[in-house]
Design a protein around this motif. Structure first.
Motif, PDB file in Angstrom:
ATOM      1  N   LEU A  25       0.833   4.385 -12.401  1.00 35.28           N
ATOM      2  CA  LEU A  25       2.074   4.250 -11.639  1.00 35.28           C
ATOM      3  C   LEU A  25       1.813   3.630 -10.264  1.00 35.28           C
ATOM      4  O   LEU A  25       2.671   2.898  -9.744  1.00 35.28           O
ATOM      5  N   ALA A  26       0.651   3.902  -9.678  1.00 29.75           N
ATOM      6  CA  ALA A  26       0.304   3.249  -8.418  1.00 29.75           C
ATOM      7  C   ALA A  26       0.198   1.738  -8.619  1.00 29.75           C
ATOM      8  O   ALA A  26       0.694   0.953  -7.799  1.00 29.75           O
ATOM      9  N   ALA A  27      -0.444   1.318  -9.708  1.00 29.43           N
ATOM     10  CA  ALA A  27      -0.564  -0.108  -9.992  1.00 29.43           C
ATOM     11  C   ALA A  27       0.798  -0.742 -10.247  1.00 29.43           C
ATOM     12  O   ALA A  27       1.086  -1.850  -9.769  1.00 29.43           O
ATOM     13  N   ALA A  28       1.671  -0.023 -10.993  1.00 29.22           N
ATOM     14  CA  ALA A  28       3.002  -0.552 -11.280  1.00 29.22           C
ATOM     15  C   ALA A  28       3.830  -0.689 -10.010  1.00 29.22           C
ATOM     16  O   ALA A  28       4.504  -1.706  -9.787  1.00 29.22           O
ATOM     17  N   ALA A  29       3.782   0.320  -9.140  1.00 27.32           N
ATOM     18  CA  ALA A  29       4.559   0.282  -7.903  1.00 27.32           C
ATOM     19  C   ALA A  29       4.047  -0.807  -6.962  1.00 27.32           C
ATOM     20  O   ALA A  29       4.847  -1.514  -6.327  1.00 27.32           O
ATOM     21  N   ALA A  30       2.726  -0.946  -6.865  1.00 28.83           N
ATOM     22  CA  ALA A  30       2.162  -1.986  -6.006  1.00 28.83           C
ATOM     23  C   ALA A  30       2.528  -3.378  -6.516  1.00 28.83           C
ATOM     24  O   ALA A  30       2.843  -4.272  -5.724  1.00 28.83           O
ATOM     25  N   THR A  31       2.504  -3.559  -7.827  1.00 27.56           N
ATOM     26  CA  THR A  31       2.874  -4.857  -8.400  1.00 27.56           C
ATOM     27  C   THR A  31       4.332  -5.175  -8.144  1.00 27.56           C
ATOM     28  O   THR A  31       4.691  -6.304  -7.798  1.00 27.56           O
ATOM     29  N   ALA A  32       5.189  -4.168  -8.302  1.00 25.88           N
ATOM     30  CA  ALA A  32       6.617  -4.367  -8.023  1.00 25.88           C
ATOM     31  C   ALA A  32       6.828  -4.771  -6.574  1.00 25.88           C
ATOM     32  O   ALA A  32       7.598  -5.689  -6.268  1.00 25.88           O
ATOM     33  N   ALA A  62       0.834  -1.218   0.000  1.00 20.53           N
ATOM     34  CA  ALA A  62       0.000   0.000   0.000  1.00 20.53           C
ATOM     35  C   ALA A  62       0.860   1.256   0.000  1.00 20.53           C
ATOM     36  O   ALA A  62       0.529   2.250  -0.670  1.00 20.53           O
ATOM     37  N   ALA A  63       1.974   1.226   0.738  1.00 21.34           N
ATOM     38  CA  ALA A  63       2.864   2.389   0.768  1.00 21.34           C
ATOM     39  C   ALA A  63       3.490   2.632  -0.598  1.00 21.34           C
ATOM     40  O   ALA A  63       3.583   3.783  -1.057  1.00 21.34           O
ATOM     41  N   PHE A  64       3.927   1.551  -1.242  1.00 23.11           N
ATOM     42  CA  PHE A  64       4.490   1.687  -2.585  1.00 23.11           C
ATOM     43  C   PHE A  64       3.440   2.246  -3.544  1.00 23.11           C
ATOM     44  O   PHE A  64       3.746   3.107  -4.380  1.00 23.11           O
ATOM     45  N   ALA A  65       2.201   1.776  -3.428  1.00 25.42           N
ATOM     46  CA  ALA A  65       1.132   2.265  -4.304  1.00 25.42           C
ATOM     47  C   ALA A  65       0.887   3.753  -4.073  1.00 25.42           C
ATOM     48  O   ALA A  65       0.685   4.521  -5.029  1.00 25.42           O
ATOM     49  N   ALA A  89      11.902  -0.653  -5.312  1.00 26.95           N
ATOM     50  CA  ALA A  89      11.914   0.797  -5.519  1.00 26.95           C
ATOM     51  C   ALA A  89      12.605   1.151  -6.836  1.00 26.95           C
ATOM     52  O   ALA A  89      12.156   2.051  -7.564  1.00 26.95           O
ATOM     53  N   LEU A  90      13.688   0.448  -7.155  1.00 24.22           N
ATOM     54  CA  LEU A  90      14.387   0.696  -8.418  1.00 24.22           C
ATOM     55  C   LEU A  90      13.503   0.348  -9.610  1.00 24.22           C
ATOM     56  O   LEU A  90      13.480   1.067 -10.615  1.00 24.22           O
ATOM     57  N   LEU A  91      12.761  -0.745  -9.495  1.00 26.24           N
ATOM     58  CA  LEU A  91      11.847  -1.118 -10.578  1.00 26.24           C
ATOM     59  C   LEU A  91      10.727  -0.081 -10.720  1.00 26.24           C
ATOM     60  O   LEU A  91      10.317   0.266 -11.837  1.00 26.24           O
ATOM     61  N   GLY A  92      10.249   0.426  -9.584  1.00 27.06           N
ATOM     62  CA  GLY A  92       9.247   1.491  -9.640  1.00 27.06           C
ATOM     63  C   GLY A  92       9.784   2.749 -10.290  1.00 27.06           C
ATOM     64  O   GLY A  92       9.057   3.441 -11.018  1.00 27.06           O
TER      65      GLY A  92
END
Length: 298
Positions: A133-140, A7-10, A151-154
């Motif tokens: 980008l929220a979806a991409a970060a959450a998936t990563a 959730a934080a990454f998202a 974080a690097l992938l995000g």
């Protein structure tokens, strides 16, 4: 990672998508236009000088030195003219320099080009960037256990989001976005797969960029400006570094999706054979599929 970390990454990804991606897209589009304008002015003056010395000869892109550089510019200008993407002012400048512009159509004015090479995001645009980008970060975060690697992938996903905006807006994939994908992606590979991942990505980058160079050379008569754009080649090289051993999977996903969209567009008569498409959305599929394959192989 835990649900709270996902959730934080998202949340961070959504904030970057809302605030950073639109602003960065606008800045990089303007920078790319400024570089392209400087190259155009310098090359046009060099072309004028060449034509004064050789009024009945066109510069060859295969020649060495200044003539070769001017020849490359001349071929790209001709290709852009055939595609109808040169402005009225540029066509007039070419004609005054001795360039044969018969049959070449103009695409708006320099003012319309200036507006196209900028991005004033509306709320809908910001919302789309934020959701993507929220979806991409959450998936990563969900699939990569190492927080630094996630974080690097995000970061790579954010750079690709900028590339998508710029390519859709003005058919430009900024150099800076490609550099960020390459640097962040190489660090991601080092964290996930170590030297083997870096070596695999570098090897695939050499193969794909060499293949693009060969395709551009073989098809230079049919596609004077190049069958594969410079921005696309740079982005593919960067994505190869970012996806390492999964680069082949990402490449296949990218071009399979592009082929399906092209076939669908032709079937619906929205595209014709030979029409170009912005490649950044499909290159984003390369990052997603290639990174997933790389993590699975780790």
């Amino acid at each position: 990672m835990s649900a709270s970390m996902v959730a934080a990454f998202a949340a961070v990804g959504g904030a970057l998508g809302w605030f950073a991606v639109p602003g960065a897209s606008d800045v990089l589009l303007r920078r790319a236009r400024a570089r392209a304008d400087a190259w155009w002015r310098d090359s046009l003056e060099a072309y004028r000088a060449f034509k004064r010395e050789h009024p009945d000869v066109e510069p060859s892109s295969s020649a060495r030195g200044v003539e070769g550089a001017v020849g490359i510019w001349r071929d790209e200008a001709f290709s852009a003219g055939l595609a109808g993407s040169l402005t009225q002012e540029r066509l007039r400048s070419l004609a005054s320099a001795g360039f044969k512009v018969d049959g070449l159509a103009a695409a708006g004015t320099e003012e319309s080009r200036r507006l196209r090479c900028s991005f004033r995001a509306r709320k809908r645009d910001r919302a789309l960037c934020a959701l993507a980008l929220a979806a991409a970060a959450a998936t990563a975060a969900a699939f990569v256990s190492n927080a630094i690697a996630a974080a690097l992938l995000g970061l790579c996903a954010a750079a690709m989001a900028v590339a998508v905006v710029c390519d859709a807006r003005a058919r430009i994939i900024p150099l800076e976005a490609c550099a960020l994908v390459a640097l962040g992606g190489a660090a991601f590979q080092a964290a996930v797969r170590g030297p083997e991942g870096l070596a695999a990505g570098a090897l695939f980058a050499l193969v794909v960029t060499g293949g693009c160079a060969l395709a551009n050379r073989l098809l230079r008569v049919r596609c004077p400006g190049g069958a594969v754009g410079r921005g696309d080649v740079r982005c593919m090289g960067a994505l190869s570094l970012a996806t390492g051993a999964g680069a082949a999977c990402g490449f296949a996903a990218c071009y399979a999706l592009a082929g399906l969209v092209a076939l669908g567009g032709c079937a619906m008569r929205r595209l014709k054979l030979g029409d170009g498409m912005p490649m950044a959305p499909f290159l984003s599929a390369w990052l997603a599929c290639g990174a997933a394959a790389s993590v699975a192989l780790a």
